[in-house]
Design a protein around this motif. Structure first.
Motif, mmCIF file in Angstrom:
data_model
loop_
_atom_site.group_PDB
_atom_site.id
_atom_site.type_symbol
_atom_site.label_atom_id
_atom_site.label_comp_id
_atom_site.label_asym_id
_atom_site.label_seq_id
_atom_site.Cartn_x
_atom_site.Cartn_y
_atom_site.Cartn_z
ATOM 1 N N LEU A 169 -105.256 67.964 102.920
ATOM 2 C CA LEU A 169 -105.012 69.373 102.571
ATOM 3 C C LEU A 169 -105.838 70.258 103.492
ATOM 4 O O LEU A 169 -107.040 70.042 103.665
ATOM 5 N N ALA A 170 -105.173 71.242 104.095
ATOM 6 C CA ALA A 170 -105.865 72.195 104.971
ATOM 7 C C ALA A 170 -106.173 73.460 104.182
ATOM 8 O O ALA A 170 -105.430 73.833 103.267
ATOM 9 N N LEU A 227 -110.974 74.252 108.277
ATOM 10 C CA LEU A 227 -111.464 73.198 107.381
ATOM 11 C C LEU A 227 -110.291 72.433 106.781
ATOM 12 O O LEU A 227 -109.292 73.047 106.394
ATOM 13 N N PHE A 228 -110.387 71.112 106.733
ATOM 14 C CA PHE A 228 -109.399 70.334 105.989
ATOM 15 C C PHE A 228 -110.057 69.121 105.364
ATOM 16 O O PHE A 228 -111.157 68.710 105.763
ATOM 17 N N ILE A 229 -109.386 68.560 104.362
ATOM 18 C CA ILE A 229 -109.903 67.371 103.679
ATOM 19 C C ILE A 229 -108.859 66.259 103.736
ATOM 20 O O ILE A 229 -107.662 66.529 103.886
ATOM 21 N N VAL A 230 -109.337 65.021 103.632
ATOM 22 C CA VAL A 230 -108.452 63.852 103.632
ATOM 23 C C VAL A 230 -109.002 62.860 102.615
ATOM 24 O O VAL A 230 -110.220 62.680 102.509
ATOM 25 N N ASP A 274 -110.073 52.312 100.448
ATOM 26 C CA ASP A 274 -110.060 53.758 100.215
ATOM 27 C C ASP A 274 -110.809 54.432 101.363
ATOM 28 O O ASP A 274 -111.846 53.939 101.782
ATOM 29 N N SER A 275 -110.272 55.548 101.863
ATOM 30 C CA SER A 275 -110.980 56.253 102.943
ATOM 31 C C SER A 275 -112.210 56.971 102.396
ATOM 32 O O SER A 275 -113.105 57.332 103.151
ATOM 33 N N GLY A 276 -112.258 57.174 101.064
ATOM 34 C CA GLY A 276 -113.277 58.029 100.480
ATOM 35 C C GLY A 276 -112.925 59.472 100.772
ATOM 36 O O GLY A 276 -112.032 59.742 101.578
ATOM 37 N N PRO A 277 -113.595 60.427 100.119
ATOM 38 C CA PRO A 277 -113.307 61.833 100.380
ATOM 39 C C PRO A 277 -113.904 62.267 101.721
ATOM 40 O O PRO A 277 -115.106 62.120 101.940
ATOM 41 N N LEU A 278 -113.064 62.750 102.639
ATOM 42 C CA LEU A 278 -113.516 63.160 103.975
ATOM 43 C C LEU A 278 -113.315 64.663 104.148
ATOM 44 O O LEU A 278 -112.280 65.206 103.752
#
Ligand SMILES: [Zn+2]
Length: 176
Positions: A45-46, A56-59, A69-73
């Motif tokens: 999500l950007a 800023l964006f999150i993955v 799991d990538s974990g929260p990035l």
């Protein structure tokens, strides 16, 4: 707190974003963005998708091929330093509901970014992570994955994009 996600046709999603300079108010925004992404079932999500015009964006990817799991990035003020290879995979987008279509992108990227505390980082990403990062980077430049479709597929989604612009949803789901 779950934030409203704006959709294709909203002019905010075509605007350039500004760099983040004050990292203090970012934490609450990032928390809200993770809440929003979990609620809507996304993997990236950007900030401009929730009407915040900042770089800023999150993955967060739950089922990566080689890891669980990538974990929260969180990626802030990011820049792609290099991109190599090529891969084609189906993409979708919370701002382009009910459309899924194949997109060809570089397969491996090197990314410079700041983390949530403002620390400068450089890292290499491949596969699904590289794809989602490039998709979110595109949002921050005002680009949708549907801009990157083949000319034929662009034609197939044209009507649905128009419907999203006017009513927020296409009249039927499209999977190409
Ligand atoms: Zn998207």
């Amino acid at each position: 707190m779950v934030l409203p996600v704006i959709t294709y046709g909203n002019p905010l999603l075509r605007e350039q974003v500004s760099p983040v300079s004050d990292f203090t108010p970012i934490r609450e925004l990032v928390d809200d963005m993770f809440d929003t992404m979990a609620e809507k079932g996304g993997i990236g999500l950007a900030a401009n998708q929730v009407s915040v015009n900042e770089d800023l964006f999150i993955v967060e990817i739950a089922d990566l091929e080689d890891e669980e799991d990538s974990g929260p990035l969180v990626f802030i003020n990011s820049e792609i330093l290099s991109a190599t290879g090529s891969a084609t995979m189906e993409e979708g987008c919370l701002s382009v509901p009910d459309i899924r279509a194949p997109v060809t992108r570089p397969d491996v990227i090197s990314l410079k970014y700041q983390d949530i505390s403002g620390k400068e980082c450089t890292a290499e990403f491949s596969g699904m992570l590289a794809r989602v990062i490039q998709h979110e980077k595109d949002h921050l430049k005002g680009i949708f994955f549907t801009d990157r479709l083949s000319p034929a597929n662009k034609m197939f989604v044209k009507k649905a994009l128009k419907e999203i612009s006017t009513s927020g949803k296409p009249s039927k789901e499209i999977v190409l």
